[in-house]
Design an enzyme around this catalytic site. Sequence first.
Site, PDB file in Angstrom:
ATOM      1  N   THR A  81      -7.938  12.188 -98.265  1.00 23.12           N
ATOM      2  CA  THR A  81      -7.569  11.875 -99.645  1.00 23.12           C
ATOM      3  C   THR A  81      -7.230  10.400 -99.877  1.00 23.12           C
ATOM      4  O   THR A  81      -7.154   9.979-101.032  1.00 23.12           O
ATOM      5  CB  THR A  81      -6.315  12.679-100.037  1.00 23.12           C
ATOM      6  OG1 THR A  81      -5.265  12.314 -99.125  1.00 23.12           O
ATOM      7  CG2 THR A  81      -6.568  14.181 -99.971  1.00 23.12           C
ATOM      8  N   CYS A  99      -9.116   8.414 -95.049  1.00 18.14           N
ATOM      9  CA  CYS A  99      -8.765   9.743 -94.558  1.00 18.14           C
ATOM     10  C   CYS A  99      -9.358  10.746 -95.562  1.00 18.14           C
ATOM     11  O   CYS A  99     -10.294  10.416 -96.284  1.00 18.14           O
ATOM     12  CB  CYS A  99      -7.265   9.895 -94.348  1.00 18.14           C
ATOM     13  SG  CYS A  99      -6.238   9.751 -95.835  1.00 18.14           S
ATOM     14  N   ASP A 131      -9.360   8.490 -89.980  1.00 23.01           N
ATOM     15  CA  ASP A 131      -9.166   9.673 -89.139  1.00 23.01           C
ATOM     16  C   ASP A 131     -10.476  10.460 -89.131  1.00 23.01           C
ATOM     17  O   ASP A 131     -11.518   9.960 -89.592  1.00 23.01           O
ATOM     18  CB  ASP A 131      -7.956  10.497 -89.621  1.00 23.01           C
ATOM     19  CG  ASP A 131      -8.177  11.204 -90.951  1.00 23.01           C
ATOM     20  OD1 ASP A 131      -9.229  10.990 -91.584  1.00 23.01           O
ATOM     21  OD2 ASP A 131      -7.278  11.978 -91.350  1.00 23.01           O
ATOM     22  N   HIS A 186       2.755 -11.809-112.038  1.00 27.21           N
ATOM     23  CA  HIS A 186       2.607 -10.779-111.010  1.00 27.21           C
ATOM     24  C   HIS A 186       3.197 -11.225-109.670  1.00 27.21           C
ATOM     25  O   HIS A 186       3.597 -10.398-108.861  1.00 27.21           O
ATOM     26  CB  HIS A 186       1.135 -10.406-110.849  1.00 27.21           C
ATOM     27  CG  HIS A 186       0.511  -9.966-112.133  1.00 27.21           C
ATOM     28  ND1 HIS A 186       0.905  -8.824-112.787  1.00 27.21           N
ATOM     29  CD2 HIS A 186      -0.449 -10.541-112.905  1.00 27.21           C
ATOM     30  CE1 HIS A 186       0.204  -8.701-113.905  1.00 27.21           C
ATOM     31  NE2 HIS A 186      -0.619  -9.732-114.007  1.00 27.21           N
ATOM     32  N   HIS A 205      -3.113  -7.489-109.798  1.00 26.52           N
ATOM     33  CA  HIS A 205      -1.699  -7.351-110.164  1.00 26.52           C
ATOM     34  C   HIS A 205      -0.785  -7.130-108.966  1.00 26.52           C
ATOM     35  O   HIS A 205       0.378  -7.543-108.995  1.00 26.52           O
ATOM     36  CB  HIS A 205      -1.516  -6.181-111.143  1.00 26.52           C
ATOM     37  CG  HIS A 205      -2.016  -6.480-112.521  1.00 26.52           C
ATOM     38  ND1 HIS A 205      -1.626  -5.772-113.635  1.00 26.52           N
ATOM     39  CD2 HIS A 205      -2.881  -7.438-112.967  1.00 26.52           C
ATOM     40  CE1 HIS A 205      -2.232  -6.260-114.715  1.00 26.52           C
ATOM     41  NE2 HIS A 205      -3.008  -7.268-114.329  1.00 26.52           N
TER      42      HIS A 205
HETATM   43  C1  RB5 Z   1      -6.694  15.690 -92.461  1.00 28.62           C
HETATM   44  O1  RB5 Z   1      -6.962  17.054 -92.578  1.00 28.62           O
HETATM   45  C2  RB5 Z   1      -6.049  15.171 -93.743  1.00 28.62           C
HETATM   46  O2  RB5 Z   1      -4.771  15.689 -93.896  1.00 28.62           O
HETATM   47  C3  RB5 Z   1      -6.049  13.663 -93.766  1.00 28.62           C
HETATM   48  O3  RB5 Z   1      -7.355  13.178 -93.627  1.00 28.62           O
HETATM   49  C4  RB5 Z   1      -5.535  13.004 -95.031  1.00 28.62           C
HETATM   50  O4  RB5 Z   1      -6.173  13.517 -96.164  1.00 28.62           O
HETATM   51  C5  RB5 Z   1      -4.081  12.915 -95.188  1.00 28.62           C
HETATM   52  O5  RB5 Z   1      -3.579  12.358 -96.169  1.00 28.62           O
END
Ligand code: RB5
Length: 158
Positions: free
Chosen positions: A68, A66, A9, A134, A99
């Site tokens: 996180t 993304c 994203d 596994h 695994h």
């Molecule tokens: C975008 O702001 C953020 O929410 C997205 O990149 C991601 O971290 C979602 O899990």
Amino acid sequence: MTVVALGADHAGFPLKEDLKGWLVAHGYDVVDLGTQSAEAVDYPDYAAAVGVAVTAGKAGRGVLVCGTGIGMAMAANKVPGIRAAGCSDAFTARMSREHNDANVLALGARITGREAAIEILETWLAAEFAGGRHARRVQKIIDLDRLRGPESADAQAR
Ligand code: RB5
């Protein structure tokens, strides 16, 4: 050489470009499914595109970025047949292959810098599924797709 499908994203876009450059420089074929700018988009759209590319056999592995890695992993794991692992260090990346036979790697550009992300990616791509005990456990993960109904189970069988 494994074909790698990439998706990100807006938060992951710059790191996705860095990873693409590393993959191409190291001989991987890359299918870049976007996004292609820092304009805000919805991460599940890209998780779905990469997940389907992997389950359809257009790519052997998928990499999603993304902010996180959490949202991408959550969304990708909704695609029957996908085992997406959100990783922020090389050890979990290796374990996710050995695994869990992860076929998608999810990274967080807001928590993992370029050099660490490349180390994670390189480790993840090099690691192989260990099989053995596994395999039974991974099969139980695969079997959970049946909870989504017969259509999902059919999609797995195709
Ligand atoms: C975008 O702001 C953020 O929410 C997205 O990149 C991601 O971290 C979602 O899990």
